[in-house]
Design a protein around this motif. Structure first.
Motif, mmCIF file in Angstrom:
data_model
loop_
_atom_site.group_PDB
_atom_site.id
_atom_site.type_symbol
_atom_site.label_atom_id
_atom_site.label_comp_id
_atom_site.label_asym_id
_atom_site.label_seq_id
_atom_site.Cartn_x
_atom_site.Cartn_y
_atom_site.Cartn_z
ATOM 1 N N VAL A 185 61.165 83.094 -46.919
ATOM 2 C CA VAL A 185 61.375 82.373 -48.171
ATOM 3 C C VAL A 185 60.658 83.084 -49.317
ATOM 4 O O VAL A 185 59.454 83.375 -49.214
ATOM 5 C CB VAL A 185 60.857 80.923 -48.043
ATOM 6 C CG1 VAL A 185 61.005 80.165 -49.366
ATOM 7 C CG2 VAL A 185 61.600 80.205 -46.925
ATOM 8 N N SER B 213 60.644 74.648 -49.810
ATOM 9 C CA SER B 213 60.772 74.970 -48.390
ATOM 10 C C SER B 213 59.725 74.242 -47.556
ATOM 11 O O SER B 213 60.019 73.778 -46.442
ATOM 12 C CB SER B 213 60.656 76.487 -48.183
ATOM 13 O OG SER B 213 60.907 76.819 -46.832
ATOM 14 N N GLU C 286 62.557 80.414 -42.796
ATOM 15 C CA GLU C 286 63.598 79.440 -42.462
ATOM 16 C C GLU C 286 64.607 80.057 -41.506
ATOM 17 O O GLU C 286 64.838 81.269 -41.525
ATOM 18 C CB GLU C 286 64.317 78.966 -43.727
ATOM 19 C CG GLU C 286 63.432 78.142 -44.650
ATOM 20 C CD GLU C 286 64.156 77.643 -45.879
ATOM 21 O OE1 GLU C 286 63.635 76.722 -46.525
ATOM 22 O OE2 GLU C 286 65.235 78.191 -46.204
#
Length: 376
Positions: A201, A209, A256
């Protein structure tokens, strides 16, 4: 409290606002402290204080050489079971320590003088409080203070941590017995076949996030036993606030994992020259329904972070969970250092006795559950 000697000055900071303003000086010292972990960064500790601190309890010891901060002990007051000074960070920090400057021009002499001044300050504070350092990683800076402490002291084992060498995932798998290594490679092929996309990220997206990560963590453990603190708003606020800053300074990274642009898992890894370790993750139940081995996915990702940062160890952090042992990690036991003076020496027994009693009660409860929950 202010004092000086040998060109060094000592101050005990009791004001949260002033502690918050120390960011630049603190981070410079943090970078020069070879035993520091991300749990000693200013972003983590100050954010923790904002979420968990108690009014009037802050006691941060600062040692300066002129304007340069050369040692620090981030402490707070605790009253039970005895008056004590304990590290900031509490139960949600895997490692606690003090900071001592290892980067002076005359490093050996400067480090010794800074550590001595810090010890002298703690010696004065120990007149009314037991100094109780929990969760110190072996080799931590607190050991220097303990070794030279002139008064009553105790050293005990604390939490177990498990660690792997800082090598690529293929090398981690090659350390396993043949059958287990084959299963691990099959799990990685399954992850690849599912089309899971790994995405680091960007720093300007970390806030959102982290919030997704916390929500995924809640979904993952819904209806099952989970660390209750991880579900509380103050934890989410602390994590979002601290990690946003830590990501900018390179002390944390959020990753992620997506399928078809949908985020199904997220992981927070802390990074430092000494170690890298996955702190918290969340995974949507649908990922497990697809037969994805989340533990293998996260470890492979963390091993890539270790290679990127050349960290000294791939730490699985605290906890003796069975799934961690599948990778044949080394056991590293955190240490607890309890320091006192003659006037406060009885507090050592009380502080240690309190923890011992809790451990015995926990063992008794586990034995009772193993017997089916009948009469203990």
């Amino acid at each position: 409290m202010r004092s000086g000697g040998g060109g060094l000055s000592v101050e005990v900071c009791t004001d949260g606002g002033r502690f918050g303003a120390l960011g630049a000086d603190w981070d410079a010292l943090y970078r020069r402290s070879r035993t520091a972990t991300p749990f000693q960064s200013h972003a983590w500790l100050h954010s923790w204080w904002l979420s968990y601190g108690t009014r009037g309890g802050l006691r941060v010891v600062l040692v300066r050489d002129g304007e340069r901060l050369v040692a620090a002990a981030p402490l707070m007051r605790r009253w039970r079971p005895v008056p004590a000074l304990v590290p900031l960070g509490g139960g949600i920090s895997d490692f606690c320590d003090v900071l001592v400057d290892d980067g002076a021009d005359d490093a050996d002499h400067g480090t010794i003088e800074a550590a001595r001044a810090l010890q002298d300050a703690l010696w004065r504070l120990a007149l009314t409080h037991v100094i109780d350092f929990r969760e110190v990683r072996p080799g931590g800076a607190v050991e220097r203070l303990y070794d030279r402490w002139p008064g009553p002291r105790r050293r005990l084992d604390d939490s177990l941590c498990l660690e792997l060498p800082p090598v690529p995932m293929d090398d981690i798998v090659s350390r396993l017995p043949r059958a287990r290594a084959q299963r691990a490679r099959a799990k990685m092929r399954k992850l690849d076949a599912l089309g899971i996309e790994r995405r680091v990220v960007p720093r300007d997206e970390v806030d959102d996030s982290v919030r997704r990560l916390v929500e995924l963590h809640r979904l993952q453990w819904e209806g099952r036993k989970v660390t209750a603190e991880h579900l509380r708003p103050r934890f989410s606020e602390h994590l979002t606030r601290s990690v946003a800053l830590m990501a900018r300074s390179g002390d944390a990274v959020v990753t992620e994992f997506r399928i078809d642009e949908t985020v199904l898992a997220a992981d927070l890894t802390f990074l430092s020259p000494r170690l890298a370790g996955g702190y918290l993750y969340g995974a949507h139940p649908g990922l497990r329904e697809r037969k994805a081995d989340v533990a293998t996915m996260l470890l492979r990702s963390c091993s890539e972070h270790v290679q990127d940062r050349a960290s000294g160890s791939l730490s699985l952090l605290r906890g003796d969970e069975p799934y961690k042992h599948h990778w044949r990690p080394d056991s590293v036991v955190n240490q607890r250092f309890v320091l006192a003076r003659t006037a406060t020496a009885p507090g050592i027994a009380l502080a240690v006795g309190d923890v011992t009693a809790r451990r015995l009660a926990k063992k008794a409860l586990l034995a009772w559950k193993a017997r089916g929950g009948g009469t203990p």
